[in-house]
Design a protein around this motif. Structure first.
Motif, mmCIF file in Angstrom:
data_model
loop_
_atom_site.group_PDB
_atom_site.id
_atom_site.type_symbol
_atom_site.label_atom_id
_atom_site.label_comp_id
_atom_site.label_asym_id
_atom_site.label_seq_id
_atom_site.Cartn_x
_atom_site.Cartn_y
_atom_site.Cartn_z
ATOM 1 N N PRO A 52 52.912 53.777 36.713
ATOM 2 C CA PRO A 52 52.268 52.795 36.833
ATOM 3 C C PRO A 52 51.315 52.852 37.281
ATOM 4 O O PRO A 52 51.345 52.450 38.389
ATOM 5 C CB PRO A 52 52.297 51.613 36.242
ATOM 6 C CG PRO A 52 53.459 51.487 36.690
ATOM 7 C CD PRO A 52 53.791 52.381 37.509
ATOM 8 N N SER A 53 49.885 52.549 37.014
ATOM 9 C CA SER A 53 48.454 52.244 38.572
ATOM 10 C C SER A 53 49.126 50.826 39.143
ATOM 11 O O SER A 53 48.029 50.788 40.138
ATOM 12 C CB SER A 53 47.518 51.862 37.398
ATOM 13 O OG SER A 53 47.139 50.939 36.452
ATOM 14 N N TYR A 54 48.606 50.537 38.730
ATOM 15 C CA TYR A 54 48.985 47.919 39.583
ATOM 16 C C TYR A 54 50.951 48.948 40.003
ATOM 17 O O TYR A 54 50.127 48.489 41.232
ATOM 18 C CB TYR A 54 49.388 47.233 38.074
ATOM 19 C CG TYR A 54 51.348 48.016 37.937
ATOM 20 C CD1 TYR A 54 51.680 47.245 38.513
ATOM 21 C CD2 TYR A 54 51.163 47.938 36.706
ATOM 22 C CE1 TYR A 54 53.270 47.116 37.974
ATOM 23 C CE2 TYR A 54 52.046 48.190 36.063
ATOM 24 C CZ TYR A 54 53.586 47.940 36.816
ATOM 25 O OH TYR A 54 54.888 47.689 36.123
ATOM 26 N N ARG A 55 51.267 49.887 40.192
ATOM 27 C CA ARG A 55 52.273 49.944 41.056
ATOM 28 C C ARG A 55 51.865 51.226 42.364
ATOM 29 O O ARG A 55 52.105 50.972 43.279
ATOM 30 C CB ARG A 55 53.831 51.329 41.284
ATOM 31 C CG ARG A 55 54.648 50.916 41.435
ATOM 32 C CD ARG A 55 55.693 49.662 41.784
ATOM 33 N NE ARG A 55 56.583 49.385 40.607
ATOM 34 C CZ ARG A 55 56.135 47.492 40.868
ATOM 35 N NH1 ARG A 55 56.132 47.168 41.765
ATOM 36 N NH2 ARG A 55 56.964 47.797 39.405
ATOM 37 N N TYR A 57 49.062 50.796 43.331
ATOM 38 C CA TYR A 57 47.830 50.106 43.603
ATOM 39 C C TYR A 57 48.615 49.563 45.039
ATOM 40 O O TYR A 57 48.297 49.439 46.159
ATOM 41 C CB TYR A 57 47.293 49.082 43.181
ATOM 42 C CG TYR A 57 46.519 48.125 43.621
ATOM 43 C CD1 TYR A 57 45.570 48.555 44.137
ATOM 44 C CD2 TYR A 57 46.522 47.232 43.974
ATOM 45 C CE1 TYR A 57 44.691 47.439 44.808
ATOM 46 C CE2 TYR A 57 45.944 45.963 44.752
ATOM 47 C CZ TYR A 57 44.804 46.084 45.032
ATOM 48 O OH TYR A 57 43.858 44.943 45.749
ATOM 49 N N GLN A 58 49.720 48.878 44.453
ATOM 50 C CA GLN A 58 51.272 48.566 45.323
ATOM 51 C C GLN A 58 51.269 49.174 46.309
ATOM 52 O O GLN A 58 51.539 48.648 47.821
ATOM 53 C CB GLN A 58 52.315 48.248 44.631
ATOM 54 C CG GLN A 58 51.925 46.938 44.256
ATOM 55 C CD GLN A 58 53.139 45.855 43.430
ATOM 56 O OE1 GLN A 58 53.661 46.419 42.465
ATOM 57 N NE2 GLN A 58 53.501 44.943 43.670
ATOM 58 N N LYS A 61 48.971 49.600 48.863
ATOM 59 C CA LYS A 61 48.624 48.956 49.685
ATOM 60 C C LYS A 61 49.956 48.295 50.920
ATOM 61 O O LYS A 61 49.365 48.897 52.316
ATOM 62 C CB LYS A 61 48.488 47.282 49.352
ATOM 63 C CG LYS A 61 47.425 46.955 48.804
ATOM 64 C CD LYS A 61 47.286 45.657 48.004
ATOM 65 C CE LYS A 61 47.687 45.003 48.192
ATOM 66 N NZ LYS A 61 47.087 43.803 47.427
ATOM 67 N N LYS A 101 44.203 55.426 35.121
ATOM 68 C CA LYS A 101 42.975 53.905 35.071
ATOM 69 C C LYS A 101 43.104 53.505 36.874
ATOM 70 O O LYS A 101 43.915 52.950 36.579
ATOM 71 C CB LYS A 101 43.637 53.179 34.012
ATOM 72 C CG LYS A 101 41.649 52.377 34.041
ATOM 73 C CD LYS A 101 42.407 51.819 32.560
ATOM 74 C CE LYS A 101 40.283 50.567 32.662
ATOM 75 N NZ LYS A 101 40.696 49.861 31.314
ATOM 76 N N LEU A 102 42.099 53.763 37.314
ATOM 77 C CA LEU A 102 42.280 53.360 38.474
ATOM 78 C C LEU A 102 41.083 51.776 38.502
ATOM 79 O O LEU A 102 40.380 51.932 39.911
ATOM 80 C CB LEU A 102 41.700 54.187 39.884
ATOM 81 C CG LEU A 102 42.857 55.295 39.678
ATOM 82 C CD1 LEU A 102 42.094 56.054 41.236
ATOM 83 C CD2 LEU A 102 44.112 55.012 40.447
ATOM 84 N N CYS A 103 40.301 50.921 37.474
ATOM 85 C CA CYS A 103 39.480 50.080 37.841
ATOM 86 C C CYS A 103 39.940 49.258 39.143
ATOM 87 O O CYS A 103 38.856 48.493 39.682
ATOM 88 C CB CYS A 103 39.121 49.560 36.904
ATOM 89 S SG CYS A 103 40.392 48.945 35.875
ATOM 90 N N GLU A 104 41.088 49.134 39.229
ATOM 91 C CA GLU A 104 41.386 47.594 40.258
ATOM 92 C C GLU A 104 41.158 48.454 41.749
ATOM 93 O O GLU A 104 41.497 47.533 42.648
ATOM 94 C CB GLU A 104 42.860 47.295 39.865
ATOM 95 C CG GLU A 104 43.189 46.694 39.015
ATOM 96 C CD GLU A 104 44.293 46.085 39.039
ATOM 97 O OE1 GLU A 104 44.599 45.343 39.935
ATOM 98 O OE2 GLU A 104 45.054 46.167 37.449
ATOM 99 N N LEU A 105 40.598 49.356 42.058
ATOM 100 C CA LEU A 105 40.848 50.617 42.962
ATOM 101 C C LEU A 105 39.197 50.796 44.158
ATOM 102 O O LEU A 105 39.223 50.995 44.727
ATOM 103 C CB LEU A 105 41.561 51.476 43.386
ATOM 104 C CG LEU A 105 43.784 50.998 43.263
ATOM 105 C CD1 LEU A 105 44.193 53.058 42.372
ATOM 106 C CD2 LEU A 105 44.069 50.345 43.970
#
Length: 115
Positions: A52-55, A57-58, A61, A101-105
């Protein structure tokens, strides 16, 4: 799952494992940093589960990489910025587009090429 999609998942998993090993992290150590089980990390590394996109992102980081790192080496892959968001485009899927979707990045993507 489409075999081309699963090959993308397998490639991403290989990239995760490659970076983990280059940082001398054991699977259980990286899993702990991500707050997931070692079994779940193993599924990501084998390409058995979609990331998933949130993973993503993690992982960026924790592993100190950009999202592009996970797609390096895939032929026909590009990340495109549009007014509607960012798209990962895999050109060899006969007209289909795969996107994340990479909106948080927005603050962490630094080396994207717009094609």
């Amino acid at each position: 799952m489409n075999s081309k999609l699963s090959s993308i998942e397998a490639h991403i998993g290989q990239q995760i494992k490659k970076r983990r090993l280059s940082l001398n992290l054991k699977q259980h150590e990286l899993a702990k940093l991500l707050k997931i089980t070692p079994q779940q990390l193993s599924k990501y590394e084998r390409g058995a589960d979609r990331l998933p996109s949130y993973r993503l992102y993690q992982l960026c980081k924790v592993l100190s990489v950009t999202p592009n790192f996970f797609f390096e080496g895939l032929e026909g892959v590009s990340i495109c910025l549009t007014e509607h968001g960012n798209w990962l485009v895999y050109e060899n899927l006969k007209g289909q587009k795969v996107h994340i979707k990479l909106c948080e990045l927005y603050g962490t993507v630094s080396d994207v090429k717009v094609i």
